[in-house]
Write an enzyme that holds these catalytic residues in place. Structure first.
Site, PDB file in Angstrom:
ATOM      1  N   GLU A 172       0.831  -1.197   0.000  1.00 35.16           N
ATOM      2  CA  GLU A 172       0.000   0.000   0.000  1.00 35.16           C
ATOM      3  C   GLU A 172       0.874   1.259   0.000  1.00 35.16           C
ATOM      4  OE1 GLU A 172      -3.680   1.881   2.664  1.00 35.16           O
ATOM      5  OE2 GLU A 172      -2.349   0.373   3.560  1.00 35.16           O
TER       6      GLU A 172
ATOM      7  N   LYS B 273      -9.049   3.174  -3.191  1.00 32.03           N
ATOM      8  CA  LYS B 273      -9.536   2.725  -1.891  1.00 32.03           C
ATOM      9  C   LYS B 273     -10.869   3.397  -1.583  1.00 32.03           C
ATOM     10  CE  LYS B 273      -7.531   1.954   2.731  1.00 32.03           C
ATOM     11  NZ  LYS B 273      -6.340   2.206   3.568  1.00 32.03           N
TER      12      LYS B 273
ATOM     13  N   CYS C 133      -5.680  -2.736   2.222  1.00 35.66           N
ATOM     14  CA  CYS C 133      -5.666  -2.665   3.684  1.00 35.66           C
ATOM     15  C   CYS C 133      -7.051  -2.930   4.262  1.00 35.66           C
ATOM     16  CB  CYS C 133      -5.069  -1.329   4.137  1.00 35.66           C
ATOM     17  SG  CYS C 133      -4.301  -1.388   5.781  1.00 35.66           S
TER      18      CYS C 133
END
Length: 331
Positions: free
Chosen positions: A68, A154, A188
């Protein structure tokens, strides 16, 4: 900082399956890279990403996953001068530096990395921070033998990430068909969103890529759960970051001792039945590699396909809006 060399990574092979008489094995070799990129030094981060992809490909990897926010950086332990209801001039200037280190997509940095995967004939999923106007997004960039293939933004930044990054929308639930397997990504704590997982399972993801900075032991349970639930291979790449990798003028809350570990790794590769094939990698940088038997996907889905024969559409349904959301529409 003296990290463990990436060449000190670990290799593993998935089980060959019960019978060789069913025909030749369909395999793909994958790698997850555990490393940290220089914060606020985008050229150095791109060069490091290129180095890792080349090293993984030299080891036979056809799909490579980087952590990430690898391009652009993950500012672990920095508060950007934020308290509830208040910002500081110093915090604003720190954000300016972070904004400057992010990349436009497509742009020169994606062009450089696209040239690498074209040359090597491999696929790569690389975490980055995208700059789009005044807003930053945490993204997973997809590359392949044809170059840059797309991105996933994200959907929900975690906790204090929300004052750094905007929210993605449903238009970037990207899945790439490599010809051998379908590759998708959840970044994540997106991996903790059950409806996102369901939407991605419905797209037939075979290689579930999880770029992350979550180094907790509990993350391992999450990766094994997703592998079991989605009956997919899970490739989780986490950063390994120490204080001495940050610029000297930054002061993370964890302290300024050079050997303080800010992000402790834990990269891992898991089979569709939850078996750990490689990792978790701790205490340094490295590359984990595994040869995956793609026939394990069908064997695993024999008794569980959460959006197929194990679903109950008469009871449950999920509507996914994949419309691109823009504030201003012309025309």
């Amino acid at each position: 900082m003296t990290p463990t060399p990436a060449s000190a990574g670990v290799s593993a092979s998935a089980p060959a399956g019960p019978s060789a008489s069913a025909g030749p094995r369909r395999t793909v070799t994958v790698a997850v890279a555990q490393a940290a990129a220089p914060l606020f030094d985008t050229p150095a981060a791109v060069a490091r990403a290129e180095q890792l992809v080349r090293e993984a490909a030299a080891g036979g990897a056809e799909v490579v996953v980087l952590p990430e926010a690898f391009i652009g950086g993950y500012p672990k332990g920095l508060d950007f001068g934020i308290t509830v209801g208040s910002r500081t001039p110093a915090g604003r200037d720190l954000f300016r530096r972070y904004h400057e280190a992010a990349v436009e997509v497509p742009g020169p940095e994606t062009g450089t990395l696209a040239a690498v995967t074209r040359e090597l004939g491999c696929h790569a999923v690389i975490g980055a921070v995208e700059r789009r106007g005044g807003t930053l997004y945490c993204v997973a960039l997809f590359f392949g033998p044809d170059g840059y293939l797309g991105l996933h933004r994200k959907l929900m930044p975690t906790a204090a990430e929300r004052y750094l990054w905007g929210q993605g929308d449903g238009s970037t639930l990207t899945v790439v068909d490599t010809g051998a397997a379908r590759v998708g990504a959840a970044i994540c704590w997106e991996n903790y969103m059950p409806l996102l997982r369901t939407a991605m399972y419905a797209k037939g993801v075979d290689l579930w890529c999880a770029p992350t900075v979550d180094d907790r032991d509990a993350w391992q349970a999450t990766m094994r759960h997703i592998a079991l639930e989605g009956r997919c291979f899970v490739l989780s790449a986490c950063q390994y970051l120490r204080r001495d990798a940050l610029p000297d003028d930054l002061h993370p809350v964890q302290g300024d001792a050079p050997d303080t570990v800010l992000i402790g790794g834990g990269s891992v590769i898991v089979s569709p039945l939850g078996e750990v094939l490689a990792g978790p990698l701790r205490d340094g940088e490295g590359i984990l590699t595994a040869e995956l038997d793609l026939d394990e996907l069908a064997r695993a889905r024999f008794d569980l396909d959460t959006t197929g024969h194990y679903a109950r559409p008469d009871v449950f349904s999920l509507h996914v809006d994949e419309t691109a959301r823009t504030t201003v529409t012309s025309g």
